[in-house]
Design a protein around this motif. Structure first.
Motif, PDB file in Angstrom:
ATOM      1  N   THR A  80      35.845   1.938  14.994  1.00  0.00           N
ATOM      2  CA  THR A  80      35.610   0.597  14.451  1.00  0.00           C
ATOM      3  C   THR A  80      34.855   0.639  13.128  1.00  0.00           C
ATOM      4  N   SER A  81      35.132   1.649  12.319  1.00  0.00           N
ATOM      5  CA  SER A  81      34.516   1.683  10.992  1.00  0.00           C
ATOM      6  C   SER A  81      35.051   0.512  10.186  1.00  0.00           C
ATOM      7  N   GLY A  82      34.342   0.154   9.152  1.00  0.00           N
ATOM      8  CA  GLY A  82      34.790  -0.936   8.296  1.00  0.00           C
ATOM      9  C   GLY A  82      36.170  -0.689   7.722  1.00  0.00           C
ATOM     10  N   PRO A  92      42.835  -3.768  14.739  1.00  0.00           N
ATOM     11  CA  PRO A  92      41.781  -3.722  15.741  1.00  0.00           C
ATOM     12  C   PRO A  92      41.343  -2.286  15.955  1.00  0.00           C
ATOM     13  N   GLY A  93      40.090  -2.107  16.362  1.00  0.00           N
ATOM     14  CA  GLY A  93      39.570  -0.774  16.609  1.00  0.00           C
ATOM     15  C   GLY A  93      39.127  -0.603  18.047  1.00  0.00           C
ATOM     16  N   HIS A  94      39.322   0.598  18.565  1.00  0.00           N
ATOM     17  CA  HIS A  94      38.827   0.958  19.898  1.00  0.00           C
ATOM     18  C   HIS A  94      37.372   1.369  19.749  1.00  0.00           C
ATOM     19  N   ILE A  95      36.479   0.674  20.433  1.00  0.00           N
ATOM     20  CA  ILE A  95      35.059   0.984  20.366  1.00  0.00           C
ATOM     21  C   ILE A  95      34.840   2.323  21.063  1.00  0.00           C
ATOM     22  N   LEU A  96      34.370   3.308  20.307  1.00  0.00           N
ATOM     23  CA  LEU A  96      34.332   4.699  20.755  1.00  0.00           C
ATOM     24  C   LEU A  96      33.536   4.944  22.028  1.00  0.00           C
ATOM     25  N   GLN A  97      32.503   4.178  22.283  1.00  0.00           N
ATOM     26  CA  GLN A  97      31.683   4.425  23.463  1.00  0.00           C
ATOM     27  C   GLN A  97      32.305   3.858  24.733  1.00  0.00           C
ATOM     28  N   THR A  98      33.513   3.327  24.658  1.00  0.00           N
ATOM     29  CA  THR A  98      34.164   2.742  25.827  1.00  0.00           C
ATOM     30  C   THR A  98      35.349   3.600  26.257  1.00  0.00           C
ATOM     31  N   THR A  99      35.835   3.355  27.470  1.00  0.00           N
ATOM     32  CA  THR A  99      36.932   4.144  28.016  1.00  0.00           C
ATOM     33  C   THR A  99      38.252   3.788  27.333  1.00  0.00           C
ATOM     34  N   ASP A 100      39.276   4.567  27.604  1.00  0.00           N
ATOM     35  CA  ASP A 100      40.624   4.227  27.163  1.00  0.00           C
ATOM     36  C   ASP A 100      41.196   3.184  28.115  1.00  0.00           C
ATOM     37  N   ILE A 128      35.218   0.030  31.114  1.00  0.00           N
ATOM     38  CA  ILE A 128      35.666  -1.002  30.180  1.00  0.00           C
ATOM     39  C   ILE A 128      36.239  -0.365  28.921  1.00  0.00           C
ATOM     40  N   ALA A 129      37.481  -0.739  28.613  1.00  0.00           N
ATOM     41  CA  ALA A 129      38.086  -0.399  27.319  1.00  0.00           C
ATOM     42  C   ALA A 129      37.814  -1.598  26.419  1.00  0.00           C
ATOM     43  N   ALA A 130      37.133  -1.380  25.307  1.00  0.00           N
ATOM     44  CA  ALA A 130      36.783  -2.493  24.419  1.00  0.00           C
ATOM     45  C   ALA A 130      37.408  -2.294  23.053  1.00  0.00           C
ATOM     46  N   TYR A 131      38.022  -3.368  22.559  1.00  0.00           N
ATOM     47  CA  TYR A 131      38.643  -3.383  21.249  1.00  0.00           C
ATOM     48  C   TYR A 131      38.028  -4.525  20.434  1.00  0.00           C
ATOM     49  N   ALA A 132      37.802  -4.274  19.153  1.00  0.00           N
ATOM     50  CA  ALA A 132      37.230  -5.288  18.268  1.00  0.00           C
ATOM     51  C   ALA A 132      38.099  -5.416  17.024  1.00  0.00           C
ATOM     52  N   LEU A 176      38.170  -7.779  24.618  1.00  0.00           N
ATOM     53  CA  LEU A 176      38.589  -7.982  23.239  1.00  0.00           C
ATOM     54  C   LEU A 176      37.492  -8.797  22.574  1.00  0.00           C
ATOM     55  N   ALA A 177      36.981  -8.321  21.445  1.00  0.00           N
ATOM     56  CA  ALA A 177      35.841  -8.966  20.796  1.00  0.00           C
ATOM     57  C   ALA A 177      36.138  -9.246  19.327  1.00  0.00           C
ATOM     58  N   THR A 178      35.642 -10.398  18.866  1.00  0.00           N
ATOM     59  CA  THR A 178      35.775 -10.772  17.465  1.00  0.00           C
ATOM     60  C   THR A 178      34.626 -11.705  17.089  1.00  0.00           C
ATOM     61  N   CYS A 179      34.499 -11.985  15.809  1.00  0.00           N
ATOM     62  CA  CYS A 179      33.432 -12.877  15.348  1.00  0.00           C
ATOM     63  C   CYS A 179      33.707 -14.317  15.771  1.00  0.00           C
ATOM     64  N   TRP A 180      32.643 -15.089  15.868  1.00  0.00           N
ATOM     65  CA  TRP A 180      32.711 -16.493  16.264  1.00  0.00           C
ATOM     66  C   TRP A 180      31.875 -17.307  15.291  1.00  0.00           C
ATOM     67  N   PRO A 181      32.217 -18.493  14.974  1.00  0.00           N
ATOM     68  CA  PRO A 181      33.407 -19.238  15.380  1.00  0.00           C
ATOM     69  C   PRO A 181      34.646 -18.778  14.618  1.00  0.00           C
TER      70      PRO A 181
END
Length: 189
Positions: free
Chosen positions: A78-80, A87-95, A101-105, A162-167
């Motif tokens: 999830t580098s810039g 979308p990026g796979h957050i490295l500290q999470t599972t596949d 938890i597999a987390a994507y941002a 799945l995570a993103t900025c709000w609003p």
């Protein structure tokens, strides 16, 4: 005595700002085309395929929400720079499909723009680059501070976030994040 900017100068500034915004969206679209090709080659060959020669990341999954016609290729990390292209796979999470938890941002105005249309109960399909396919059920969502996601890394189930900025329609960045949570309902390995 107030100073006024001439209409041609204002028009030029408007064109430049519009062009900058259009460039960001065009880059995101083109990147997804190149990422689709690299992802398909990864599935076919079983090897990591970089989308372009200088890429410092590679496709690891495809997310689809068929009800709304949404699809995106997920990159490793999830580098810039990675998030500029998908979308990026957050490295500290599972596949996806693994216990935990597999987390994507991703950014709210490009690759995860579709999250605003995902409803609780929707099916989210994730295909990994090794060809394994997993089906998740969207079961909750929340708006949280960036430093208080509430995501429990020690879960024993197979889950997806799945995570993103709000609003979604904000112009500037802020401290809140939209988190969509889903639970595995089927694995086709």
């Amino acid at each position: 005595m107030p100073r006024f900017i001439s209409p041609p100068v204002l028009a030029l500034i408007g064109v430049i700002l519009f062009g900058d915004g259009a460039y960001i969206h065009a880059k995101a679209w083109l990147a997804q085309v190149l990422l689709e090709r690299a992802f398909d080659r990864s599935v076919a060959t079983g090897e990591v395929v970089r989308p372009w020669s200088w890429a410092d990341t590679w496709p690891v999954a495809r997310i689809e929400v068929k009800r709304i016609g949404a699809s995106a290729i997920v990159l490793e990390g999830t580098s810039g720079q990675a998030l500029a292209f998908g979308p990026g796979h957050i490295l500290q999470t599972t596949d996806a499909g693994e216990r935990g938890i597999a987390a994507y941002a991703a950014h709210r105005d490009t690759h995860f723009r579709f999250l605003r249309n995902v409803a609780i109960g929707d099916v989210i399909d994730v295909t990994r680059s090794d060809g394994k396919h997993f089906r998740y059920h969207a079961d909750s969502s929340a708006v949280v501070r960036f430093d208080a996601s509430g995501i429990d890394a020690a879960v024993r189930d197979v889950e997806l976030v799945l995570a993103t900025c709000w609003p979604f329609d904000a112009i500037t960045s802020g401290p809140e994040r939209y988190i969509l949570h889903a639970t595995l309902i089927r694995a086709d390995e």
